[in-house]
Design a protein around this motif. Sequence first.
Motif, PDB file in Angstrom:
ATOM      1  N   VAL A 133       0.794  -1.269  -0.131  1.00  0.00           N
ATOM      2  CA  VAL A 133      -0.028   0.096  -0.118  1.00  0.00           C
ATOM      3  C   VAL A 133       0.810   1.150   0.068  1.00  0.00           C
ATOM      4  CG1 VAL A 133      -1.799   1.356   1.228  1.00  0.00           C
ATOM      5  CG2 VAL A 133      -2.152  -1.070   1.057  1.00  0.00           C
ATOM      6  N   ALA A 134       1.973   1.134   0.897  1.00  0.00           N
ATOM      7  CA  ALA A 134       2.833   2.403   0.910  1.00  0.00           C
ATOM      8  C   ALA A 134       3.345   2.595  -0.281  1.00  0.00           C
ATOM      9  CB  ALA A 134       3.667   2.152   1.996  1.00  0.00           C
ATOM     10  N   ALA A 135       3.998   1.513  -1.203  1.00  0.00           N
ATOM     11  CA  ALA A 135       4.545   1.742  -2.454  1.00  0.00           C
ATOM     12  C   ALA A 135       3.771   2.407  -3.408  1.00  0.00           C
ATOM     13  CB  ALA A 135       5.361   0.241  -2.817  1.00  0.00           C
ATOM     14  N   ASN A 136       2.567   1.952  -3.368  1.00  0.00           N
ATOM     15  CA  ASN A 136       1.552   2.385  -4.236  1.00  0.00           C
ATOM     16  C   ASN A 136       1.293   3.751  -4.290  1.00  0.00           C
ATOM     17  OD1 ASN A 136      -0.042   1.689  -6.662  1.00  0.00           O
ATOM     18  ND2 ASN A 136      -1.877   2.291  -5.150  1.00  0.00           N
ATOM     19  N   PHE A 137       1.437   4.432  -3.013  1.00  0.00           N
ATOM     20  CA  PHE A 137       1.532   5.845  -3.001  1.00  0.00           C
ATOM     21  C   PHE A 137       2.829   6.338  -2.912  1.00  0.00           C
ATOM     22  CE2 PHE A 137      -2.671   4.174  -1.749  1.00  0.00           C
ATOM     23  CZ  PHE A 137      -3.437   5.351  -2.306  1.00  0.00           C
ATOM     24  N   LYS A 138       3.872   5.907  -3.572  1.00  0.00           N
ATOM     25  CA  LYS A 138       5.003   6.737  -3.612  1.00  0.00           C
ATOM     26  C   LYS A 138       5.966   6.580  -2.556  1.00  0.00           C
ATOM     27  CE  LYS A 138       3.239   7.185  -7.984  1.00  0.00           C
ATOM     28  NZ  LYS A 138       3.656   6.333  -8.812  1.00  0.00           N
ATOM     29  N   ALA A 139       5.600   5.830  -1.575  1.00  0.00           N
ATOM     30  CA  ALA A 139       6.411   5.750  -0.273  1.00  0.00           C
ATOM     31  C   ALA A 139       7.567   4.676  -0.345  1.00  0.00           C
ATOM     32  CB  ALA A 139       5.749   5.800   0.950  1.00  0.00           C
ATOM     33  N   GLU A 140       8.362   4.369   0.386  1.00  0.00           N
ATOM     34  CA  GLU A 140       9.403   3.528   0.262  1.00  0.00           C
ATOM     35  C   GLU A 140       9.022   2.135   1.252  1.00  0.00           C
ATOM     36  OE1 GLU A 140      13.473   4.538   0.689  1.00  0.00           O
ATOM     37  OE2 GLU A 140      13.316   5.977  -0.831  1.00  0.00           O
ATOM     38  N   GLY A 141       7.861   2.321   1.869  1.00  0.00           N
ATOM     39  CA  GLY A 141       7.231   1.155   2.590  1.00  0.00           C
ATOM     40  C   GLY A 141       8.062   1.126   3.922  1.00  0.00           C
ATOM     41  N   HIS A 142       8.809   1.901   4.605  1.00  0.00           N
ATOM     42  CA  HIS A 142       9.487   1.702   5.907  1.00  0.00           C
ATOM     43  C   HIS A 142       8.379   1.187   7.173  1.00  0.00           C
ATOM     44  CE1 HIS A 142      12.876   4.711   4.765  1.00  0.00           C
ATOM     45  NE2 HIS A 142      12.766   3.595   3.780  1.00  0.00           N
ATOM     46  N   LEU A 143       7.426   1.579   7.194  1.00  0.00           N
ATOM     47  CA  LEU A 143       6.428   1.582   8.149  1.00  0.00           C
ATOM     48  C   LEU A 143       7.009   1.623   9.567  1.00  0.00           C
ATOM     49  CD1 LEU A 143       4.595  -1.452   6.314  1.00  0.00           C
ATOM     50  CD2 LEU A 143       4.349   1.220   5.853  1.00  0.00           C
ATOM     51  N   ASN A 144       8.089   2.039   9.769  1.00  0.00           N
ATOM     52  CA  ASN A 144       8.795   1.834  11.043  1.00  0.00           C
ATOM     53  C   ASN A 144       9.951   2.971  11.242  1.00  0.00           C
ATOM     54  OD1 ASN A 144      10.670   0.888  12.972  1.00  0.00           O
ATOM     55  ND2 ASN A 144      10.675  -1.270  12.289  1.00  0.00           N
ATOM     56  N   PRO A 145      10.114   3.766  12.351  1.00  0.00           N
ATOM     57  CA  PRO A 145      10.930   4.944  12.531  1.00  0.00           C
ATOM     58  C   PRO A 145      12.172   4.318  12.739  1.00  0.00           C
ATOM     59  CG  PRO A 145       8.919   5.249  13.995  1.00  0.00           C
ATOM     60  CD  PRO A 145       8.737   3.926  13.348  1.00  0.00           C
ATOM     61  N   MET A 198      11.067  13.245   8.904  1.00  0.00           N
ATOM     62  CA  MET A 198       9.911  13.729   9.666  1.00  0.00           C
ATOM     63  C   MET A 198       8.619  13.348   9.152  1.00  0.00           C
ATOM     64  SD  MET A 198      10.962  14.541  12.577  1.00  0.00           S
ATOM     65  CE  MET A 198       9.121  15.067  13.304  1.00  0.00           C
ATOM     66  N   PRO A 199       8.256  13.670   7.741  1.00  0.00           N
ATOM     67  CA  PRO A 199       7.193  13.234   6.943  1.00  0.00           C
ATOM     68  C   PRO A 199       6.893  11.866   7.315  1.00  0.00           C
ATOM     69  CG  PRO A 199       8.070  14.692   5.836  1.00  0.00           C
ATOM     70  CD  PRO A 199       9.122  14.438   6.682  1.00  0.00           C
ATOM     71  N   TYR A 200       7.687  11.040   7.202  1.00  0.00           N
ATOM     72  CA  TYR A 200       7.668   9.454   7.355  1.00  0.00           C
ATOM     73  C   TYR A 200       7.319   9.007   8.795  1.00  0.00           C
ATOM     74  CZ  TYR A 200       9.250   7.619   2.707  1.00  0.00           C
ATOM     75  OH  TYR A 200       9.076   7.097   1.285  1.00  0.00           O
ATOM     76  N   ILE A 201       7.887   9.576   9.539  1.00  0.00           N
ATOM     77  CA  ILE A 201       7.901   9.341  11.080  1.00  0.00           C
ATOM     78  C   ILE A 201       6.516   9.712  11.546  1.00  0.00           C
ATOM     79  CG2 ILE A 201       8.637   9.683  13.428  1.00  0.00           C
ATOM     80  CD1 ILE A 201      11.493   9.290  12.566  1.00  0.00           C
ATOM     81  N   LEU A 202       5.986  11.076  11.071  1.00  0.00           N
ATOM     82  CA  LEU A 202       4.767  11.256  11.555  1.00  0.00           C
ATOM     83  C   LEU A 202       3.695  10.460  11.043  1.00  0.00           C
ATOM     84  CD1 LEU A 202       3.088  13.313  12.867  1.00  0.00           C
ATOM     85  CD2 LEU A 202       3.316  14.672  10.802  1.00  0.00           C
ATOM     86  N   GLY A 203       3.832   9.970   9.656  1.00  0.00           N
ATOM     87  CA  GLY A 203       2.900   9.099   8.958  1.00  0.00           C
ATOM     88  C   GLY A 203       2.887   7.954   9.735  1.00  0.00           C
ATOM     89  N   GLN A 204       4.118   7.280  10.121  1.00  0.00           N
ATOM     90  CA  GLN A 204       3.882   5.847  10.819  1.00  0.00           C
ATOM     91  C   GLN A 204       3.289   5.800  11.998  1.00  0.00           C
ATOM     92  OE1 GLN A 204       8.277   5.591  10.945  1.00  0.00           O
ATOM     93  NE2 GLN A 204       8.233   5.366   8.469  1.00  0.00           N
ATOM     94  N   PHE A 205       3.505   6.982  12.869  1.00  0.00           N
ATOM     95  CA  PHE A 205       2.618   7.185  14.150  1.00  0.00           C
ATOM     96  C   PHE A 205       1.419   7.295  14.393  1.00  0.00           C
ATOM     97  CE2 PHE A 205       7.072   7.481  16.096  1.00  0.00           C
ATOM     98  CZ  PHE A 205       7.013   6.720  17.378  1.00  0.00           C
ATOM     99  N   LEU A 206       1.088   8.052  13.056  1.00  0.00           N
ATOM    100  CA  LEU A 206      -0.495   8.608  13.066  1.00  0.00           C
ATOM    101  C   LEU A 206      -1.137   7.429  12.487  1.00  0.00           C
ATOM    102  CD1 LEU A 206      -0.408  12.357  11.634  1.00  0.00           C
ATOM    103  CD2 LEU A 206      -1.156  11.418  13.993  1.00  0.00           C
TER     104      LEU A 206
END
Length: 235
Positions: A54-66, A84-92
Motif C-alpha cells: 500500500v505504501a509503495a503504491n502511494f510513492k513511499a518506500e514502505g518503511h512503516l517503522n521509525p 519527519m514526514p515518514y515518522i509522523l505518518g508512521q505514528f499517526l
Amino acid sequence: MDGFIGEFLGTAVLITLGTGTGAAISLNKSLAKKQSWLYVTLAWGMAVTFGIYVAANFKAEGHLNPAVTLAFATFGYFPWSQVMPYILGQFLGAFVGALLVIIQYYPHFKATKPDEGNTVGIFATGPAIPNKLFNFLSELIATFIFIFALLNLGDFDKGLKPFIVGLLIMVVGQSLGGTTGFALNPARDLAPRFAYTICPVPNKSRSNWSYSWVPLFGPILGGLLAGGLQYLLTK
C-alpha cells in the motif's frame, strides 16, 4: 576476504534465527510456547507485506517503522528531508489502525475482562520475563537482525520483495520474539499503546507505560547498529 565476511555474516544470521527458534519453543515462559504464536507471527508478517504494498503504491518506500527510517537516513540510504514526514505518518497510521481495531471489536472488549485477555498486549508488546536490561537487549538484537537483513534485500518495496519482508518478520518473530513480543518498531508499539490508553475501551487493563521505553529505544539502537555495520562493510 569478501568471501569470509559474507559467509561469516550469513552464517551468523542463519544460526541466530535457527537456534533462536529452538530456544523460543523449548525454554520456559517464552511467548513462542503459546499455541497461537505461529498465527501471531504469520499475521504480523503478512500485515507488514501488505502495508509495504500500500505504501509503495502511494510513492513511499514502505518503511512503516521509525527504526528503519532513522537507520536508513543516518547512513545515507534515505534523505533526511523525508524523515519527519515518514515518522509522523508512521505514528499517526499506527494510531488510526489501533482505533479501527477498537471499533471493530468494541462489543468483544465489553465482553472480555482483563484476566480473560482484554489487556494492552492486544496493541503493544510486553516481556515474557520482566528484566528491563535483557528486554532492551532482546529488542535491540531482534531489530538489528531484521534491519541488517532488510538492508541486504535492496529495494524491498518492489515486486515480490514485500512478501519476502513479511517472511523475514515472521522468522524473526519465531526465533527472537518469544522474549518481548518483537516490537521491532516504535510506532507499532507506542501509538497503539496510546490509543488503548486514551480511548474508552471497556474493561481495559493498565497500559504499562513504564515498559514503553524498551520498544522505543531498543529498536532504534538496533537499527542504527545494523545500518552502521552495513555502511562499514559496503562503503
